[in-house]
Design an enzyme around this catalytic site. Structure first.
Site, PDB file in Angstrom:
ATOM      1  N   GLY A 180       4.519   2.596  -8.540  1.00 26.21           N
ATOM      2  CA  GLY A 180       4.223   2.664  -9.966  1.00 26.21           C
ATOM      3  C   GLY A 180       5.388   3.216 -10.759  1.00 26.21           C
ATOM      4  CB  SER A 181       5.433   4.920 -14.040  1.00 24.37           C
ATOM      5  OG  SER A 181       4.667   3.926 -14.687  1.00 24.37           O
ATOM      6  CB  THR A 182       7.593   7.591  -9.387  1.00 18.81           C
ATOM      7  OG1 THR A 182       6.948   6.699  -8.482  1.00 18.81           O
ATOM      8  CG2 THR A 182       6.642   8.716  -9.752  1.00 18.81           C
ATOM      9  CG  PHE A 183      10.527   1.684  -8.249  1.00 16.23           C
ATOM     10  CD1 PHE A 183      10.963   2.114  -7.005  1.00 16.23           C
ATOM     11  CD2 PHE A 183      11.093   0.535  -8.784  1.00 16.23           C
ATOM     12  CE1 PHE A 183      11.917   1.412  -6.301  1.00 16.23           C
ATOM     13  CE2 PHE A 183      12.058  -0.178  -8.080  1.00 16.23           C
ATOM     14  CZ  PHE A 183      12.474   0.267  -6.839  1.00 16.23           C
ATOM     15  CE  LYS A 184       7.117   2.185 -16.084  1.00 12.48           C
ATOM     16  NZ  LYS A 184       6.142   2.620 -17.107  1.00 12.48           N
TER      17      LYS A 184
END
Length: 599
Positions: A326-330
């Site tokens: 999810g958004s931690t991969f941003k």
């Protein structure tokens, strides 16, 4: 017919032939004697030690003395795994003079059935093991019977003083003290010592001779293994993980704490942990059902089915499992776009609440949109349209190159068994829609340790690290210290990008979605995430938060992953960020008072 001697010359020839035969016979006897004498001399003088040893072996019976396994200690010297003295009870058939008394003794002291004991006692074998891991007090009572043929030998059993602490990292040993899972199997060669021997002299029937003492070859203990882990930080992590699991009625909670500069693991847990001193006691959370969906007990399962549940209980999801980050991969998408100079911190974006990619409408978490915002604010808001735009700017080929450059397609090489690899699209199958979803951390899977290792490189100045739990070993005989090499790898992110990412992620915690991860008095960076599980739309989520401190010069990085919370909240900033905040509130003052260079 005898040959007739006609003349005197015939007589002399006959006598000569007889003498020649006598001489030849004498020479042959002499040669045989010399060969025999030479062989005797060779055996008795030059090979005496060899044949003496062979003769000795024919009249010696060996029993092994198990070597103590090396201890496992945390970075402060606290013992996490050691040895407990026990006994091994054996019987030697040829030495037993009163079988019934032996059977009665062992039945009384060990509680074994007479049928089982009779088979062992009457079995024609050199030595028969009856039971291992016997309490020393019981062993001493058996000795007091004074029965011929029973042997009580010293032994060791692995013992874990904190029982459940870091169980999925430490692992445990089998009946022969060999490593089964975790560090116990990874460093089995280092921890295993050299067994000793007890040598008893016997007659030709195998009966020990009275008056001749037993010889001993002393065992050599295994080497001690010192870890980067900290017992106190591990205890904090486990307590918070269990608290989060109960409060959120979650399927699983995982926490990893690591030094982002060296890769040294300070803590790693997936609750519930299991009992290291009784690893076959099932305490899993899975509801056990039969093929018809009816609830059943663990004890009613077959041996094969019980083993399946035990394997699940022992599994370390921090490294053995993958998930959609999810958004931690941003963080990764942002770093790649900054490296390629495809975005600046001040660049403006507009979010109407969604972004169209081909015929697919990809929504933002804020359905009515964030409106106009710069890149930093877009990251603080965790705005999907901003990162989809960056992913499309990079393009499939360039994005895949960064995926490789950041090591995301490779295992980290952590010194624990069973690390899972990344599950990613083949490059030729990455179209615009796939690229868009990858850019905000969906449609592929990685392990928590892989994500943490790559983000560490993004914030430590750009250098690859290898996560690891072991620091060094100490030789049990010489005291020599052997440090395991886990040096920083190549630079995969520029220092300029690293500095920008630390700044951006600090703003995420200061004013953005990660504000619940803020710790008063400390500069904290971080990123939240909320991802749906597969199949989409099933109402199940994974909430996570990745944080580090101090934000300007990180010394510790941590991630909390809450799988399938069902108590109402499911956003990472709502339920995962407070977990790491509480962790940091406990450990940052503690670490500040110590020299925390975690190798």
């Amino acid at each position: 017919m005898k040959r007739r001697i006609e003349t005197k010359d015939d007589f002399h020839r006959m006598r000569f032939r007889c003498r020649r035969k006598i001489v030849l016979f004498f020479l042959l006897c002499l040669a045989a004697f010399l060969i025999l004498a030479g062989r005797t001399l060779w055996v008795c003088v030059f090979q005496s030690s060899y044949y003496t040893q062979k003769a000795k072996e024919l009249h010696e019976r060996e029993r092994s003395i198990k070597a103590a396994r090396g201890r496992i200690l945390d970075r402060n010297g606290t013992v996490l795994a050691e040895n407990k003295s026990v006994c091994t009870i054996s019987v030697i058939h040829n030495q037993i003079t009163d079988p019934e008394a032996v059977i009665a003794c062992l039945h009384q002291e060990l509680g074994l059935s007479e049928e089982f004991l009779r088979k062992r006692v009457t079995k024609l074998s050199s030595i028969e093991r009856i039971r291992s891991n016997v309490d020393p007090a019981i062993g001493e009572r058996i000795r007091q019977y004074g029965l011929a043929g029973i042997k009580v030998d010293e032994d060791y059993k692995r013992y874990y003083p904190y029982d459940t602490l870091a169980s999925k990292v430490l692992g445990f040993t089998g009946g022969d003290n060999q490593g089964i899972i975790g560090l116990e199997v990874t460093y089995d060669d280092i921890l295993t010592g050299e067994n000793g021997l007890i040598l008893a002299t016997t007659d030709a029937r195998g009966v020990e001779l009275d008056g001749i003492g037993e010889g001993r070859v002393e065992p050599v203990p295994g080497n001690d293994l010192h870890l980067t882990m900290d017992r106190n930080i591990q205890m904090y992590a486990e307590q918070l993980a269990m608290q989060a699991m109960v409060q959120n009625r979650a399927k699983a909670v995982r926490i990893i704490v690591m030094d982002p500069n060296t890769g040294g693991i300070l803590a790693m847990t997936e609750v519930p942990e299991f009992h290291l001193n009784d690893p076959f006691c099932y305490i899993g959370q899975d509801r056990i059902v039969d093929v018809e969906g009816n609830a059943v007990t663990y004890e009613s399962l077959s041996v094969e089915e019980q083993q399946k549940y035990l394997n699940g209980m022992w599994r370390n999801g921090c490294i053995n499992d993958t998930y959609e980050p999810g958004s931690t991969f941003k963080i990764i998408t942002a770093a790649a776009a900054l490296e390629e100079k495809l975005v600046t911190l001040e660049e403006q974006f507009f979010c109407p609440g969604y972004v169209m990619v081909e015929d697919r409408r990809i929504r933002c978490s804020k359905t009515n949109g964030h409106g106009s915002q710069n890149f930093v604010r877009g990251t603080m808001n965790s705005c999907n349209p901003v990162f989809v735009t960056l992913g499309l700017r990079l393009g499939p080929e360039k994005y895949y190159e960064y995926f490789c450059q950041y090591g995301l397609l490779h295992k980290t090489g952590i010194d624990l068994p069973g690390e899972a690899g990344t599950i990613m699209h083949n490059p030729e199958n990455i179209g615009p829609v796939e690229l868009a979803t990858i850019s905000f951390g969906q449609s592929f899977q990685i392990s928590p340790i892989r994500l943490l290792a790559t983000v560490s490189a993004v914030i430590n100045g750009g250098y690859e690290i290898t996560p690891h739990v072991a620091a060094y070993a100490v030789d049990s005989v010489t005291g020599e210290k052997t440090v395991f090499p886990f040096p920083q790898g190549k630079q995969i992110v520029s220092r300029d990008t690293s500095e920008k990412m630390k700044y951006i992620l600090e703003q995420v915690v200061a004013e953005g979605t990660g504000k619940n991860g803020y710790v008063e008095g400390f500069r904290i960076g971080g990123k939240t995430a909320t991802s749906q599980t597969i199949p989409r739309g099933n109402g199940k989520y994974i909430a996570s938060y990745l944080g580090f401190a101090p934000a300007d010069n990180p010394e510790v990085i941590a991630i909390a992953i809450i799988e399938e919370p069902s108590a109402g909240g499911f956003y990472g900033g709502q339920i995962a960020a407070p977990v790491i905040r509480q962790l940091f509130e406990n450990i940052l003052p503690y670490m500040g008072g110590m020299d925390y260079n975690v190798k």
